[in-house]
Structure formats: structure tokens, C-alpha cells
Design a protein around this motif. Structure first.
Motif, PDB file in Angstrom:
ATOM      1  N   GLY A 189     -26.706  22.764  -0.827  1.00  0.00           N
ATOM      2  CA  GLY A 189     -26.371  21.545  -0.103  1.00  0.00           C
ATOM      3  C   GLY A 189     -27.546  20.591  -0.028  1.00  0.00           C
ATOM      4  N   ARG A 190     -28.720  21.134   0.242  1.00  0.00           N
ATOM      5  CA  ARG A 190     -29.920  20.283   0.387  1.00  0.00           C
ATOM      6  C   ARG A 190     -30.210  19.503  -0.889  1.00  0.00           C
ATOM      7  NH1 ARG A 190     -33.953  24.043   4.215  1.00  0.00           N
ATOM      8  NH2 ARG A 190     -32.219  25.088   5.261  1.00  0.00           N
ATOM      9  N   GLN A 191     -30.061  20.163  -2.029  1.00  0.00           N
ATOM     10  CA  GLN A 191     -30.329  19.478  -3.294  1.00  0.00           C
ATOM     11  C   GLN A 191     -29.326  18.354  -3.540  1.00  0.00           C
ATOM     12  OE1 GLN A 191     -31.517  22.062  -6.711  1.00  0.00           O
ATOM     13  NE2 GLN A 191     -31.134  23.737  -5.286  1.00  0.00           N
ATOM     14  N   ASN A 192     -28.084  18.623  -3.210  1.00  0.00           N
ATOM     15  CA  ASN A 192     -27.043  17.616  -3.438  1.00  0.00           C
ATOM     16  C   ASN A 192     -27.187  16.406  -2.532  1.00  0.00           C
ATOM     17  OD1 ASN A 192     -24.551  18.263  -5.383  1.00  0.00           O
ATOM     18  ND2 ASN A 192     -25.430  20.208  -4.678  1.00  0.00           N
ATOM     19  N   VAL A 193     -27.412  16.639  -1.239  1.00  0.00           N
ATOM     20  CA  VAL A 193     -27.477  15.493  -0.328  1.00  0.00           C
ATOM     21  C   VAL A 193     -28.756  14.682  -0.558  1.00  0.00           C
ATOM     22  CG1 VAL A 193     -26.066  16.676   1.390  1.00  0.00           C
ATOM     23  CG2 VAL A 193     -28.569  16.708   1.626  1.00  0.00           C
ATOM     24  N   ALA A 194     -29.824  15.362  -1.002  1.00  0.00           N
ATOM     25  CA  ALA A 194     -31.067  14.642  -1.296  1.00  0.00           C
ATOM     26  C   ALA A 194     -30.908  13.779  -2.539  1.00  0.00           C
ATOM     27  CB  ALA A 194     -32.219  15.634  -1.480  1.00  0.00           C
ATOM     28  N   SER A 195     -30.296  14.342  -3.565  1.00  0.00           N
ATOM     29  CA  SER A 195     -30.063  13.577  -4.796  1.00  0.00           C
ATOM     30  C   SER A 195     -29.146  12.388  -4.511  1.00  0.00           C
ATOM     31  CB  SER A 195     -29.436  14.485  -5.854  1.00  0.00           C
ATOM     32  OG  SER A 195     -29.161  13.765  -7.034  1.00  0.00           O
ATOM     33  N   PHE A 196     -28.105  12.609  -3.714  1.00  0.00           N
ATOM     34  CA  PHE A 196     -27.169  11.538  -3.383  1.00  0.00           C
ATOM     35  C   PHE A 196     -27.875  10.414  -2.624  1.00  0.00           C
ATOM     36  CE2 PHE A 196     -24.008   9.591  -0.534  1.00  0.00           C
ATOM     37  CZ  PHE A 196     -23.061   9.179  -1.470  1.00  0.00           C
ATOM     38  N   TRP A 197     -28.714  10.785  -1.652  1.00  0.00           N
ATOM     39  CA  TRP A 197     -29.423   9.793  -0.838  1.00  0.00           C
ATOM     40  C   TRP A 197     -30.389   8.953  -1.675  1.00  0.00           C
ATOM     41  CZ3 TRP A 197     -29.463   7.251   3.584  1.00  0.00           C
ATOM     42  CH2 TRP A 197     -30.651   6.670   4.048  1.00  0.00           C
ATOM     43  N   SER A 198     -31.170   9.618  -2.505  1.00  0.00           N
ATOM     44  CA  SER A 198     -32.246   8.908  -3.198  1.00  0.00           C
ATOM     45  C   SER A 198     -31.803   8.292  -4.529  1.00  0.00           C
ATOM     46  CB  SER A 198     -33.431   9.844  -3.447  1.00  0.00           C
ATOM     47  OG  SER A 198     -33.064  10.912  -4.292  1.00  0.00           O
ATOM     48  N   LYS A 199     -30.834   8.926  -5.209  1.00  0.00           N
ATOM     49  CA  LYS A 199     -30.489   8.451  -6.550  1.00  0.00           C
ATOM     50  C   LYS A 199     -29.129   7.766  -6.633  1.00  0.00           C
ATOM     51  CE  LYS A 199     -33.589  11.536  -9.009  1.00  0.00           C
ATOM     52  NZ  LYS A 199     -33.738  12.695  -9.904  1.00  0.00           N
ATOM     53  N   GLU A 200     -28.208   8.152  -5.765  1.00  0.00           N
ATOM     54  CA  GLU A 200     -26.902   7.488  -5.743  1.00  0.00           C
ATOM     55  C   GLU A 200     -26.963   6.264  -4.833  1.00  0.00           C
ATOM     56  OE1 GLU A 200     -22.904   7.209  -7.001  1.00  0.00           O
ATOM     57  OE2 GLU A 200     -24.313   8.790  -7.566  1.00  0.00           O
ATOM     58  N   LEU A 201     -27.431   6.475  -3.593  1.00  0.00           N
ATOM     59  CA  LEU A 201     -27.539   5.363  -2.651  1.00  0.00           C
ATOM     60  C   LEU A 201     -28.828   4.565  -2.852  1.00  0.00           C
ATOM     61  CD1 LEU A 201     -26.289   7.081   0.645  1.00  0.00           C
ATOM     62  CD2 LEU A 201     -24.972   5.733  -1.007  1.00  0.00           C
ATOM     63  N   GLU A 202     -29.782   5.158  -3.569  1.00  0.00           N
ATOM     64  CA  GLU A 202     -31.087   4.529  -3.877  1.00  0.00           C
ATOM     65  C   GLU A 202     -31.847   4.133  -2.618  1.00  0.00           C
ATOM     66  OE1 GLU A 202     -29.887   1.364  -6.519  1.00  0.00           O
ATOM     67  OE2 GLU A 202     -30.123   2.643  -8.278  1.00  0.00           O
ATOM     68  N   GLN A 203     -31.783   5.007  -1.618  1.00  0.00           N
ATOM     69  CA  GLN A 203     -32.491   4.763  -0.365  1.00  0.00           C
ATOM     70  C   GLN A 203     -33.862   5.443  -0.397  1.00  0.00           C
ATOM     71  OE1 GLN A 203     -31.033   2.773   2.320  1.00  0.00           O
ATOM     72  NE2 GLN A 203     -29.876   2.277   0.472  1.00  0.00           N
ATOM     73  N   ASP A 204     -34.725   5.067   0.530  1.00  0.00           N
ATOM     74  CA  ASP A 204     -36.082   5.603   0.604  1.00  0.00           C
ATOM     75  C   ASP A 204     -36.036   7.107   0.856  1.00  0.00           C
ATOM     76  OD1 ASP A 204     -38.730   6.278   1.231  1.00  0.00           O
ATOM     77  OD2 ASP A 204     -39.088   4.435   2.349  1.00  0.00           O
ATOM     78  N   TRP A 205     -36.539   7.879  -0.097  1.00  0.00           N
ATOM     79  CA  TRP A 205     -36.469   9.343   0.008  1.00  0.00           C
ATOM     80  C   TRP A 205     -37.210   9.869   1.241  1.00  0.00           C
ATOM     81  CZ3 TRP A 205     -40.748  12.591  -0.009  1.00  0.00           C
ATOM     82  CH2 TRP A 205     -41.962  12.035  -0.418  1.00  0.00           C
ATOM     83  N   ARG A 206     -38.206   9.106   1.704  1.00  0.00           N
ATOM     84  CA  ARG A 206     -38.989   9.559   2.859  1.00  0.00           C
ATOM     85  C   ARG A 206     -38.154   9.563   4.144  1.00  0.00           C
ATOM     86  NH1 ARG A 206     -43.627   5.360   2.829  1.00  0.00           N
ATOM     87  NH2 ARG A 206     -41.756   4.100   2.448  1.00  0.00           N
TER      88      ARG A 206
END
Length: 431
Positions: free
Chosen positions: A352-369
Motif C-alpha cells: 500500500g505504501r508504495q502505491n499511495v506514494a507513487s500516486f501522490w508524487s507521480k500521478e498527482l505530481e504533488q510535493d513528495w515531502r
């Protein structure tokens, strides 16, 4: 010699190098502080430690106090800033030496330096690396700057050339007169500015904090149920307590050492079975080591926008995106289910962590921090090195040489084909 052990992320009695050395003195006291810095609100608006990890930490410190009392060592517990308590404690108890686990990340360094400024320069401070599987003295790299940025290279070289140290044997207990009434107590959640809560009925992590709880989990997962024999096959699971070892939370605050886990796996391999599954838990411990070495090599770069690659990184910052992601209201049900689980339990699977992180940073293109800071706030098993290392990895500014982007729908079909996990966490939304 009067010694003090300053507990930080090594909240255990067994296999604790600092404690073993401190007990060679004639008198020993322990010190732990619930640092105000770690309960403040960060730059992204999150409490740095939310109720889930705080409760686990409180339970851990309470158990540490009890275990230390068994060997006649008192634990002084404070809430606030170490610099406001430790110097007086050292003077009042005529302490000659301080023993502590070496921490190198930004905030831990600030806390230590603030204490040092108020100490007599003649006080002996002994810091040791005690959180690794492969101790820095045993890795095949003469300098941290030589640590490779690719995990596989690091793993293979360490496996071929490194050894895991034996477990520290605790000396005999201190004399009974060493145990004194500290007149201090563990703060409550309310004291820390947090609300109490009951465990969610569907939590995959219903466990309590503390060294004895960690050992109990090993006993159950290894020896009673023999789930270790199937670890690699089940580790991508999503529901229940036993799809993975769940040892990460105790490892994170040091209520169990990676060496203890390693040698227990080795015992298991001798007595029950040695297979890919038993090796894979060691493999995960090496991943944990790797992110610690990456932060030793790159220092504060792990907290910066461009990560360790110093990439040009220009993310969007959208309040609506943040709200929908945190509350599980995005267009992706699989992301939503994972985010709701985290919100309601303080836990999320590795998959789950890998998926939601990828979605946040690469799909939504939001600040990974922002995502990393939210995980820091919410996760029971937050570890600074693994959390920020993994977020860099999944966001294209870290150690993934392929810079992958997860196909969320494909991942959901593969790991939750029948939709049981999504139904479990989204049923309130669906009906």
C-alpha cells in the motif's frame, strides 16, 4: 564511576551496547525525554507524532522502565527538552559518563548539541552505532561516501564480506541500592496534546509497544505459527496481522535490535526450515540498513526537494489534492482504501505504501515531502531513514535506478483481485 544511559531509539534492555557498557560503572541511571520537538506541528501542517505512534511509544517507555527496574536501574522520564533536564540530572547524580546510541539526522543532532552546550566539558560522552544489522565497522566500505546508491550492489557486497555481530550479553544486575525513586512519570496522550483512542476493529497492527511485546511477536510469528516459513509468499498481503512479521514498529524505536531478529531467524533455519522465505526477512533487514547508510552518506539531502539526486523538482501544491489523498477520496479505490486504513489505524502495508506514494508524487505530481511528512505523523512504525528513503525512492529523487511509476489499477487487480481489502476500508463510503 557514575554512568548515565540516555535512551533515544534504543528502548530495550536486551542487546543494548550502551546499557552493557554503562553497567560496568558502580552506579547507573537511565534517562528518556519525550522531546517537544517531535510533537510540534511541521511546516506542512502535520503533528510530527500523532496519537498512534505516541501511544506505542508511551507503552514502550513504560515497559522499558519496568525491565530496567528488574536489573536495579532507575529510569528518569521527562517531557519537554532534554537540554532542560539532563544537565541538572548529571550534576545532581555526579555522573562521569553518558552512554547513548549514535543518531545523525538533523533533529537528533540539534537536541544533542543543545545538551552538550550546557554540560561540563569533562563529562565523557560515548556514542555507539547500535541500530544496524551490519555494523559500520564490519561493512566493506572504508568511508560512508563510498556507499553505493543502488541497493543490490550494497546488499551483495555486504552479504559476501560482512558479518553480523553476536548479541550483547547483559552483565549481572546492579546492586539493589542503585534503584532509587525517580519521582518522574510517563506522560499520557493528553499530556502530549493528543487524544486517546480505541483500536480499530480491522487494524492489522493491534500490538502494544515494548521489548517484551516484540519478543512475544517473534515467538508467535516464528515458533508458534511458523508463519516465517511463508514470509516471502505472504508479505504483499493487505489484511490481517500475519501477512508480514509486523516487527518494523519495535525496530523503529529500538525496542528490539535487528541482530536479535537475525539470530532468531538463524535458529529457526537450523531447527525448522531454511528457505527463500526465511532469507527474505533478512533481505528486508538489509534494506533497512541500506537506508540508514544512505542518510549517513547524504545527510540532510534526504529531506530536500531534489532528494539525494539533487534533481530539479517542481511539484504542484494543491490543497484539494492533499485533502482528497489524506482522506481517501481520490479517483482510485485502492489508494483510498490504503489511506483510510492509515488514517484510522496508523498502519499501512508495504504494498500500500508504495502505491499511495507513487500516486501522490507521480500521478498527482504533488510535493513528495508532504507525503513523507504525513507518513511521519501517522505511522506507528515511522523510522526517519526508511520513511524518507522510501519516499525518495518512490518519487524519483532517490535510489530507484528505473524511476518506476505504479499502475494503480493493475496493482489492485494483482494484490486485491476479489476487492476484499477495498471493501473492508471503503464500505462506509460505498453504502
Amino acid at each position: 564511576m557514575n554512568n548515565l544511559i540516555w535512551f533515544r531509539n534504543d528502548l530495550r534492555v536486551q542487546d543494548n551496547s550502551s546499557l552493557t557498557e554503562a553497567m560496568k560503572g558502580s552506579n547507573v541511571i537511565g534517562f528518556y525525554c519525550f522531546e517537544s520537538k517531535f510533537f510540534e506541528t511541521d511546516e506542512f501542517g502535520f503533528k510530527r507524532t500523532e496519537k498512534y505512534r505516541a501511544k506505542f511509544l508511551i507503552e514502550t517507555v513504560q515497559q522499558l522502565k519496568q525491565e530496567l527496574e528488574k536489573i536495579n536501574i532507575p529510569l528518569f522520564i521527562f517531557h519537554g527538552n532534554s537540554a532542560d533536564y539532563l544537565p541538572d540530572l548529571i550534576r545532581n547524580h555526579c555522573i562521569n559518563s553518558i552512554f547513548l546510541q549514535k543518531e545523525w539526522t538533523r533533529d537528533e543532532q540539534v537536541i544533542l548539541n543543545n545538551v552538550k552546550k550546557r554540560l561540563d566539558p569533562n563529562i565523557n560522552i560515548q556514542e555507539v552505532y547500535d541500530q544496524f544489522l551490519f555494523h559500520p565497522d564490519y561493512i566493506p566500505y572504508d568511508d560512508f561516501s563510498l556507499i553505493p546508491n543502488v541497493f543490490t550492489i550494497f546488499r551483495k557486497k555486504c552479504e559476501a564480506n560482512s558479518k553480523v555481530r553476536p548479541i550483547n550479553t547483559l552483565p549481572n544486575q546492579m546492586p539493589s541500592e542503585n534503584l532509587i525513586d525517580t519521582k518522574t512519570k510517563t506522560p499520557t496522550l493528553n499530556d502530549l496534546g493528543l487524544d486517546n483512542y480505541p483500536n480499530h476493529i480491522n487494524t492489522a497492527f493491534p500490538f502494544k509497544g515494548g521489548e517484551l511485546e516484540a519478543l512475544k511477536r517473534i515467538q508467535n510469528y516464528f515458533w508458534e505459527t511458523k508463519k516465517l516459513s511463508f514470509y516471502k509468499k505472504t508479505r504483499n498481503g493487505l489484511i490481517g496481522t500475519d501477512y508480514s512479521s509486523k516487527l518494523s514498529a519495535w525496530l523503529a524505536n529500538g525496542s528490539i535490535s535487528p541482530r536479535t531478529i537475525y539470530w532468531e531467524i538463524k535458529n529457526y533455519e537450523k531447527e525448522i526450515v531454511k528457505n527463500q522465505d526465511t532469507y527474505w526477512l533478512i533481505f528486508e533487514l538489509i534494506w533497512r540498513d541500506f537506508f540508514k547508510y544512505i542518510s549517513l552518506k547524504h545527510h540532510d539531502a534526504i529531506f530536500k526537494s531534489g532528494g539525494i539526486l539533487n534533481n530539479t523538482y517542481d511539484p504542484k501544491t494543491n490543497k484539494k489534492a492533499k485533502h482528497t489523498w489524506i482522506n481517501g477520496l481520490t479517483k482510485e479505490p485502492f489508494v483510498n482504501a490504503n489511506m483510510k486504513e492509515l488514517l484510522e489505524t496508523g498502519w499501512m502495508s508495504n504494498r500500500g505504501r508504495q502505491n499511495v506514494a507513487s500516486f501522490w508524487s507521480k500521478e498527482l505530481e504533488q510535493d513528495w515531502r508532504i507525503g513523507a511528512a504525513y507518513f511521519e505523523s501517522m505511522l506507528i512504525d515511522y523510522d526517519v531513514h526508511s520513511n524518507w528513503g522510501n519516499w525518495m525512492y518512490n518519487s524519483g529523487v532517490g535510489n530507484d535506478p528505473r524511476n518506476r511509476k505504479f499502475n494503480i489499477k493493475s496493482q489492485a487487480e494483482r494484490y486485491d483481485a476479489a476487492g476484499k481489502y477495498q471493501l473492508l476500508w471503503l464500505q462506509e463510503t460505498l453504502f
